[in-house]
Write a protein that holds these residues in place. Sequence first.
Motif, PDB file in Angstrom:
ATOM      1  N   ALA A  39       0.813  -1.214   0.000  1.00 29.15           N
ATOM      2  CA  ALA A  39       0.000   0.000   0.000  1.00 29.15           C
ATOM      3  C   ALA A  39       0.849   1.268   0.000  1.00 29.15           C
ATOM      4  O   ALA A  39       0.381   2.335  -0.423  1.00 29.15           O
ATOM      5  CB  ALA A  39      -0.932   0.005   1.207  1.00 29.15           C
ATOM      6  N   ALA A  40       2.089   1.158   0.463  1.00 31.32           N
ATOM      7  CA  ALA A  40       2.926   2.346   0.678  1.00 31.32           C
ATOM      8  C   ALA A  40       3.063   3.246  -0.552  1.00 31.32           C
ATOM      9  O   ALA A  40       2.935   4.477  -0.425  1.00 31.32           O
ATOM     10  CB  ALA A  40       4.305   1.925   1.194  1.00 31.32           C
ATOM     11  N   PRO A  41       3.312   2.720  -1.762  1.00 32.29           N
ATOM     12  CA  PRO A  41       3.465   3.623  -2.915  1.00 32.29           C
ATOM     13  C   PRO A  41       2.225   4.456  -3.198  1.00 32.29           C
ATOM     14  O   PRO A  41       2.329   5.610  -3.642  1.00 32.29           O
ATOM     15  CB  PRO A  41       3.763   2.666  -4.082  1.00 32.29           C
ATOM     16  CG  PRO A  41       4.267   1.420  -3.440  1.00 32.29           C
ATOM     17  CD  PRO A  41       3.550   1.319  -2.141  1.00 32.29           C
ATOM     18  N   PHE A  42       1.053   3.895  -2.927  1.00 32.07           N
ATOM     19  CA  PHE A  42      -0.189   4.616  -3.202  1.00 32.07           C
ATOM     20  C   PHE A  42      -0.463   5.660  -2.130  1.00 32.07           C
ATOM     21  O   PHE A  42      -0.998   6.736  -2.419  1.00 32.07           O
ATOM     22  CB  PHE A  42      -1.342   3.617  -3.331  1.00 32.07           C
ATOM     23  CG  PHE A  42      -1.072   2.556  -4.351  1.00 32.07           C
ATOM     24  CD1 PHE A  42      -1.149   2.845  -5.706  1.00 32.07           C
ATOM     25  CD2 PHE A  42      -0.669   1.285  -3.966  1.00 32.07           C
ATOM     26  CE1 PHE A  42      -0.857   1.877  -6.661  1.00 32.07           C
ATOM     27  CE2 PHE A  42      -0.384   0.312  -4.910  1.00 32.07           C
ATOM     28  CZ  PHE A  42      -0.465   0.619  -6.262  1.00 32.07           C
ATOM     29  N   VAL A  43      -0.083   5.352  -0.903  1.00 28.66           N
ATOM     30  CA  VAL A  43      -0.205   6.337   0.173  1.00 28.66           C
ATOM     31  C   VAL A  43       0.701   7.524  -0.127  1.00 28.66           C
ATOM     32  O   VAL A  43       0.318   8.691   0.069  1.00 28.66           O
ATOM     33  CB  VAL A  43       0.138   5.691   1.526  1.00 28.66           C
ATOM     34  CG1 VAL A  43       0.182   6.747   2.630  1.00 28.66           C
ATOM     35  CG2 VAL A  43      -0.883   4.601   1.868  1.00 28.66           C
ATOM     36  N   GLU A  44       1.888   7.244  -0.642  1.00 25.83           N
ATOM     37  CA  GLU A  44       2.814   8.329  -1.002  1.00 25.83           C
ATOM     38  C   GLU A  44       2.234   9.228  -2.094  1.00 25.83           C
ATOM     39  O   GLU A  44       2.546  10.407  -2.171  1.00 25.83           O
ATOM     40  CB  GLU A  44       4.142   7.730  -1.472  1.00 25.83           C
ATOM     41  CG  GLU A  44       4.950   7.080  -0.360  1.00 25.83           C
ATOM     42  CD  GLU A  44       6.169   6.354  -0.881  1.00 25.83           C
ATOM     43  OE1 GLU A  44       6.410   6.405  -2.120  1.00 25.83           O
ATOM     44  OE2 GLU A  44       6.882   5.717  -0.079  1.00 25.83           O
TER      45      GLU A  44
END
Length: 294
Positions: A39-44
């Motif tokens: 999920a981290a890339p989309f949160v960024e």
Amino acid sequence: MTTYTIAFIGLGAMGGQMVRHLMAAGHRLHVYARRPEAAAPFVEQGAKGFATPAQAAADADFVVTNVTTTQDVEAVLLGADGVVHGARPGTVCVDHSTISAEATRRIAARLARQEITLVDAPVSGGPSRAADASLSIMVGAPRDVFDKVRPLLSVLGTTITHVGDVGAGQVAKACNQIVQVINIQGIAEAMLFAARNGVDQDKVIEAISKGLAGSRMLDMMGPKMAHRDFSAGIEARLHDKDFAMILDAVADAGLSLPALSLVKGQLTALMEHGWGHDDTSSLLRVLESQQKLH
């Protein structure tokens, strides 16, 4: 176009591409993945990450799921931390997974008790067509619900077909898989036959591709087999999973589909060879392994 808050669950090779398109269209994304790093890339990029499907769904207009198995869909929608415990009445859940039609209808009935609507919308085209938003999407839903979700689906695909009521999309996807993978098996047999007769496989593909044997699968799989490129477009393990599920549905319907059964056996052999993460063009390698030496 109206923008919505969308909870998206399942951020793999397909789901991740879908999230990018929905964010680019201006929608507000709530994301959940079993692995936080997914999920981290989309949160960024501006999405909001959540620890459970229920939390992601809490303030969403739509919930979109794209996970692997029937059990995965049941877990994220109906499990202890599932969408059913967070979504408000009136929420529409759109499931892009490839799962059992019978289970889809059962899940829909359970969600309906909370006034949550389920749309089954499995897709065809693989990661490459997810990347350019040209997926084919097969939809099972009442007509008015289909009309409501179609603008969102149009962000993800170019061929969007209302097949029928809930579960009909999954039946259509099963038909898609039957035609697709049996075709791949036929291509593998043709490529092996050409090779054993000392004929250039590329020339055979050129000769037959514009005739009645021509197909998208021949255009894709023929060259991969001819050049022994077994890198995954769609991993063979997913086709094996689908065929196992379809065989169960076929048995429940009291049908006998001999080509389906034969190709499932070939997929089982493929998995036993350890090629499940390779492309389904590896059915050629299965055939080669089964030949007697002369």
